[in-house]
Design an enzyme around this catalytic site. Structure first.
Site, PDB file in Angstrom:
ATOM      1  N   LYS A   9      -7.073  60.554  24.116  1.00  0.00           N
ATOM      2  CA  LYS A   9      -8.337  60.948  25.063  1.00  0.00           C
ATOM      3  C   LYS A   9      -9.295  59.811  25.136  1.00  0.00           C
ATOM      4  CE  LYS A   9      -7.214  65.606  23.054  1.00  0.00           C
ATOM      5  NZ  LYS A   9      -7.869  66.760  22.269  1.00  0.00           N
ATOM      6  N   TYR A  49      -4.712  72.303  30.063  1.00  0.00           N
ATOM      7  CA  TYR A  49      -5.322  73.067  29.071  1.00  0.00           C
ATOM      8  C   TYR A  49      -5.713  74.662  29.581  1.00  0.00           C
ATOM      9  CZ  TYR A  49      -6.311  69.462  25.888  1.00  0.00           C
ATOM     10  OH  TYR A  49      -6.146  68.218  25.017  1.00  0.00           O
ATOM     11  N   PHE A  57     -15.525  76.905  24.443  1.00  0.00           N
ATOM     12  CA  PHE A  57     -15.610  75.316  24.693  1.00  0.00           C
ATOM     13  C   PHE A  57     -14.858  74.766  25.853  1.00  0.00           C
ATOM     14  CE2 PHE A  57     -12.300  76.692  21.864  1.00  0.00           C
ATOM     15  CZ  PHE A  57     -10.988  75.938  22.364  1.00  0.00           C
ATOM     16  N   ARG A  85       3.031  66.304  16.230  1.00  0.00           N
ATOM     17  CA  ARG A  85       1.637  67.236  15.664  1.00  0.00           C
ATOM     18  C   ARG A  85       1.582  66.895  14.146  1.00  0.00           C
ATOM     19  NH1 ARG A  85      -0.979  70.955  19.266  1.00  0.00           N
ATOM     20  NH2 ARG A  85      -0.964  72.394  17.650  1.00  0.00           N
ATOM     21  N   THR A  91      -6.239  70.030  14.379  1.00  0.00           N
ATOM     22  CA  THR A  91      -7.390  70.042  15.442  1.00  0.00           C
ATOM     23  C   THR A  91      -8.678  69.518  15.077  1.00  0.00           C
ATOM     24  OG1 THR A  91      -5.967  72.041  16.422  1.00  0.00           O
ATOM     25  CG2 THR A  91      -8.347  71.292  17.290  1.00  0.00           C
ATOM     26  N   ARG A 102      -5.694  61.830  13.353  1.00  0.00           N
ATOM     27  CA  ARG A 102      -7.106  62.471  13.367  1.00  0.00           C
ATOM     28  C   ARG A 102      -7.808  62.592  11.951  1.00  0.00           C
ATOM     29  NH1 ARG A 102      -5.249  67.911  16.700  1.00  0.00           N
ATOM     30  NH2 ARG A 102      -5.471  66.878  18.790  1.00  0.00           N
ATOM     31  N   ASN A 112     -11.572  64.268  19.278  1.00  0.00           N
ATOM     32  CA  ASN A 112     -10.392  64.451  18.258  1.00  0.00           C
ATOM     33  C   ASN A 112      -9.467  63.318  18.685  1.00  0.00           C
ATOM     34  OD1 ASN A 112      -9.163  65.944  20.013  1.00  0.00           O
ATOM     35  ND2 ASN A 112      -9.086  67.610  18.488  1.00  0.00           N
ATOM     36  N   HIS A 115      -3.985  63.876  21.947  1.00  0.00           N
ATOM     37  CA  HIS A 115      -3.175  65.310  21.947  1.00  0.00           C
ATOM     38  C   HIS A 115      -1.769  65.280  21.793  1.00  0.00           C
ATOM     39  CE1 HIS A 115      -1.509  68.735  24.415  1.00  0.00           C
ATOM     40  NE2 HIS A 115      -0.684  67.936  24.963  1.00  0.00           N
ATOM     41  N   GLU A 126       4.092  69.578  30.435  1.00  0.00           N
ATOM     42  CA  GLU A 126       3.002  68.625  30.551  1.00  0.00           C
ATOM     43  C   GLU A 126       3.431  67.155  31.081  1.00  0.00           C
ATOM     44  OE1 GLU A 126       1.529  68.728  26.526  1.00  0.00           O
ATOM     45  OE2 GLU A 126       0.814  70.909  26.858  1.00  0.00           O
TER      46      GLU A 126
HETATM   47  P1  GTP Z   1      -4.482  69.339  21.792  1.00  0.00           P
HETATM   48  O1  GTP Z   1      -3.489  68.524  21.200  1.00  0.00           O
HETATM   49  O2  GTP Z   1      -5.376  68.540  22.297  1.00  0.00           O
HETATM   50  O3  GTP Z   1      -4.051  70.533  22.607  1.00  0.00           O
HETATM   51  O4  GTP Z   1      -5.240  69.820  20.371  1.00  0.00           O
HETATM   52  P2  GTP Z   1      -4.640  71.130  19.697  1.00  0.00           P
HETATM   53  O5  GTP Z   1      -3.413  71.654  20.079  1.00  0.00           O
HETATM   54  O6  GTP Z   1      -4.547  70.703  17.965  1.00  0.00           O
HETATM   55  O7  GTP Z   1      -5.868  72.145  19.782  1.00  0.00           O
HETATM   56  P3  GTP Z   1      -5.652  73.292  20.858  1.00  0.00           P
HETATM   57  O8  GTP Z   1      -4.835  73.206  21.638  1.00  0.00           O
HETATM   58  O9  GTP Z   1      -6.307  74.458  20.243  1.00  0.00           O
HETATM   59  O10 GTP Z   1      -7.136  72.777  21.565  1.00  0.00           O
HETATM   60  C1  GTP Z   1      -7.244  71.884  22.790  1.00  0.00           C
HETATM   61  C2  GTP Z   1      -8.549  70.791  22.245  1.00  0.00           C
HETATM   62  O11 GTP Z   1      -9.399  71.577  22.731  1.00  0.00           O
HETATM   63  C3  GTP Z   1      -8.638  70.329  21.094  1.00  0.00           C
HETATM   64  O12 GTP Z   1      -7.906  69.314  20.477  1.00  0.00           O
HETATM   65  C4  GTP Z   1     -10.111  69.965  21.110  1.00  0.00           C
HETATM   66  O13 GTP Z   1     -10.386  68.663  21.373  1.00  0.00           O
HETATM   67  C5  GTP Z   1     -10.743  71.076  21.818  1.00  0.00           C
HETATM   68  N1  GTP Z   1     -11.125  72.130  21.196  1.00  0.00           N
HETATM   69  C6  GTP Z   1     -10.510  73.222  20.401  1.00  0.00           C
HETATM   70  N2  GTP Z   1     -11.294  73.763  19.861  1.00  0.00           N
HETATM   71  C7  GTP Z   1     -12.599  73.534  20.007  1.00  0.00           C
HETATM   72  C8  GTP Z   1     -14.075  73.957  19.701  1.00  0.00           C
HETATM   73  O14 GTP Z   1     -14.083  74.746  18.832  1.00  0.00           O
HETATM   74  N3  GTP Z   1     -15.135  73.098  20.177  1.00  0.00           N
HETATM   75  C9  GTP Z   1     -14.713  72.046  20.914  1.00  0.00           C
HETATM   76  N4  GTP Z   1     -15.811  71.256  21.288  1.00  0.00           N
HETATM   77  N5  GTP Z   1     -13.566  71.726  21.451  1.00  0.00           N
HETATM   78  C10 GTP Z   1     -12.324  72.303  20.878  1.00  0.00           C
HETATM   79 MG    MG Z   2      -2.843  72.273  21.880  1.00  0.00          MG
END
Ligand code: GTP
Ligand code: MG
Length: 149
Positions: A9, A49, A57, A85, A91, A102, A112, A115, A126
């Site tokens: 990112k 997304y 968010f 993962r 996350t 992370r 973070n 992805h 994707e």
């Molecule tokens: P990705 O690998 O990026 O998809 O992350 P993930 O699979 O661990 O988490 P998820 O798919 O649920 O969320 C996608 C992304 O949204 C996260 O990696 C964060 O960057 C962002 N995100 C998720 N929850 C929050 C939140 O509560 N606040 C904010 N600001 N960002 C969030």
């Molecule tokens: Mg995700």
């Protein structure tokens, strides 16, 4: 075989973590089959997304992903989606285990650094989205017999 889409990112790029992050997947033994530095468009970010579009968010998330260039890549290998993962970690970086990307390199969910696809289906989806039909590079990894019996 199985592929996953991993993306460094904008914060990971700006913080100079590209090499470090690529290195972790490389050292594990997965095969790099696609890689690109890119400026993200709103359309692609929102499509990527789309499952989160109703989350409060979501606008912040899209703003974050659009805030600078990203490095997209595709890694291949047996079980790579789940393993990636694990390498990435939880996350919320404060809950991510030390030793994960992370857990070692980030402090906040909204920054973070990386992805990883959450299913083999999304790995395919994707990859098609970010590499818009260019597919992956097929090559023979000669280290394979040193990794798998
Ligand atoms: P990705 O690998 O990026 O998809 O992350 P993930 O699979 O661990 O988490 P998820 O798919 O649920 O969320 C996608 C992304 O949204 C996260 O990696 C964060 O960057 C962002 N995100 C998720 N929850 C929050 C939140 O509560 N606040 C904010 N600001 N960002 C969030
Ligand atoms: Mg995700």
């Amino acid at each position: 075989s199985e592929i996953t889409y991993v993306m460094i990112k904008p914060d990971g790029v700006q913080r100079g973590l590209v090499g470090e992050i690529i290195s972790r997947f490389e050292k594990k033994g997965f095969k790099l089959v696609q890689l690109k530095m890119m400026k993200v468009t709103k359309e692609v970010a929102e499509e990527h997304y789309k499952d989160l579009k109703d989350k409060p968010f979501f606008p912040d998330l899209i703003g974050y992903i659009l805030s600078g260039p990203v490095v997209g890549m595709v890694w291949e290998g047996q079980g790579v989606v789940k393993a990636a993962r694990k390498i990435i970690g939880a996350t919320n970086p404060l809950e991510a285990e030390p030793g994960t990307i992370r857990g070692d390199l980030a402090v906040q969910t909204g920054r973070n650094v990386v992805h990883g696809s959450d299913s083999p289906e999304n790995g395919e989806r994707e990859t098609a989205l970010w590499f818009s039909g260019h597919g992956i590079v097929e090559w023979e990894a000669h280290m394979k017999p040193w990794l798998v019996e």
